[in-house]
Motif scaffolding. Structure first.
Motif, mmCIF file in Angstrom:
data_model
loop_
_atom_site.group_PDB
_atom_site.id
_atom_site.type_symbol
_atom_site.label_atom_id
_atom_site.label_comp_id
_atom_site.label_asym_id
_atom_site.label_seq_id
_atom_site.Cartn_x
_atom_site.Cartn_y
_atom_site.Cartn_z
ATOM 1 N N MET A 1 1.316 -1.298 0.162
ATOM 2 C CA MET A 1 -0.064 0.290 -0.239
ATOM 3 C C MET A 1 1.172 1.326 0.046
ATOM 4 N N LYS A 2 0.360 1.870 -1.200
ATOM 5 C CA LYS A 2 1.760 3.251 -1.345
ATOM 6 C C LYS A 2 0.790 4.475 0.619
ATOM 7 N N LYS A 3 2.350 5.057 0.917
ATOM 8 C CA LYS A 3 2.192 5.240 1.775
ATOM 9 C C LYS A 3 1.334 6.606 1.825
ATOM 10 N N LYS A 4 1.172 7.108 0.693
ATOM 11 C CA LYS A 4 -0.770 8.392 0.965
ATOM 12 C C LYS A 4 -1.717 7.882 0.891
ATOM 13 N N LYS A 5 -1.877 6.674 0.074
ATOM 14 C CA LYS A 5 -2.982 5.776 0.432
ATOM 15 C C LYS A 5 -3.140 5.517 1.842
ATOM 16 N N LEU A 6 -2.030 4.660 2.779
ATOM 17 C CA LEU A 6 -2.481 4.550 3.889
ATOM 18 C C LEU A 6 -2.732 5.566 4.322
ATOM 19 N N HIS A 7 -2.493 6.480 4.875
ATOM 20 C CA HIS A 7 -2.674 7.390 4.951
ATOM 21 C C HIS A 7 -4.163 8.132 5.072
ATOM 22 N N ASP A 9 -6.673 6.128 4.170
ATOM 23 C CA ASP A 9 -7.253 5.125 4.437
ATOM 24 C C ASP A 9 -7.643 5.133 5.845
ATOM 25 N N PHE A 10 -6.312 5.439 6.710
ATOM 26 C CA PHE A 10 -6.439 5.103 8.112
ATOM 27 C C PHE A 10 -7.177 6.564 7.894
ATOM 28 N N ARG A 11 -7.248 7.768 7.547
ATOM 29 C CA ARG A 11 -7.741 8.918 8.314
ATOM 30 C C ARG A 11 -9.133 8.895 7.911
ATOM 31 N N ASP A 12 -9.372 8.219 6.867
ATOM 32 C CA ASP A 12 -10.900 7.255 6.831
ATOM 33 C C ASP A 12 -11.619 6.532 7.688
ATOM 34 N N ALA A 13 -11.173 5.977 8.446
ATOM 35 C CA ALA A 13 -11.410 4.374 9.534
ATOM 36 C C ALA A 13 -11.733 5.593 10.871
ATOM 37 N N ILE A 14 -10.216 6.431 10.664
ATOM 38 C CA ILE A 14 -10.320 7.313 12.016
ATOM 39 C C ILE A 14 -11.910 7.846 12.042
ATOM 40 N N ALA A 72 0.483 -0.773 12.771
ATOM 41 C CA ALA A 72 -0.286 -0.537 13.267
ATOM 42 C C ALA A 72 -1.043 0.680 11.853
ATOM 43 N N MET A 73 -0.945 1.794 11.634
ATOM 44 C CA MET A 73 -1.794 1.781 10.426
ATOM 45 C C MET A 73 -2.742 0.639 9.211
ATOM 46 N N LYS A 74 -2.864 -0.272 9.346
ATOM 47 C CA LYS A 74 -2.879 -0.912 8.341
ATOM 48 C C LYS A 74 -3.894 -2.280 9.546
ATOM 49 N N SER A 75 -3.377 -2.377 10.374
ATOM 50 C CA SER A 75 -4.733 -3.017 11.600
ATOM 51 C C SER A 75 -5.644 -2.502 12.239
ATOM 52 N N TYR A 76 -5.417 -1.575 12.441
ATOM 53 C CA TYR A 76 -6.726 -0.330 12.674
ATOM 54 C C TYR A 76 -7.582 -0.299 11.619
ATOM 55 N N ILE A 77 -7.174 0.066 10.534
ATOM 56 C CA ILE A 77 -7.958 -0.233 9.149
ATOM 57 C C ILE A 77 -8.521 -1.473 9.048
#
Length: 85
Positions: A1-7, A9-14, A72-77
Motif C-alpha cells: 500500500m502506498k504511503k499516501k493511500k495508507l494515510h 485510508d487510515f484517516r478515513d477509518a478514524i 499499526a495503521m494497516k491493523s487499524y484499517i
C-alpha cells in the motif's frame, strides 16, 4: 500500500470510528486505541481518571508493542473493516 493511500485510508477509518453511532465492543475499542497510539507514535501513559481503564489501555499497548507505525495503521484499517463496516 502506498504511503499516501495508507494515510488517507487510515484517516478515513478514524473518521468512520468517530462518527460511529452504535456502541463499539470494549475489546475492539482497546485494539483500536493501541493501534491509533502506535500509528501516531504517542507513547504517553493512558490518561483516564479510572485506574482500571488505564490498566486495560496499558495492556492493549503492551500486546501491540511489537508492531511499527505502518503496521499499526494497516491493523487499524483492517479491524474497522472487519468489525464495524
Amino acid at each position: 500500500m502506498k504511503k499516501k493511500k495508507l494515510h488517507t485510508d487510515f484517516r478515513d477509518a478514524i473518521d468512520f470510528v468517530n462518527s460511529y453511532k452504535t456502541p463499539i465492543p470494549a475489546d475492539v475499542l482497546l485494539k483500536l486505541y493501541a493501534y491509533y497510539k502506535i500509528a501516531h507514535e504517542n507513547f504517553d501513559n493512558p490518561g483516564s481518571k479510572t485506574p482500571l481503564i488505564n490498566a486495560f489501555k496499558a495492556n492493549a499497548l503492551i500486546q501491540a508493542k511489537n508492531i511499527d507505525q505502518k503496521a499499526a495503521m494497516k491493523s487499524y484499517i483492517k479491524l474497522v473493516n472487519q468489525e464495524l463496516r
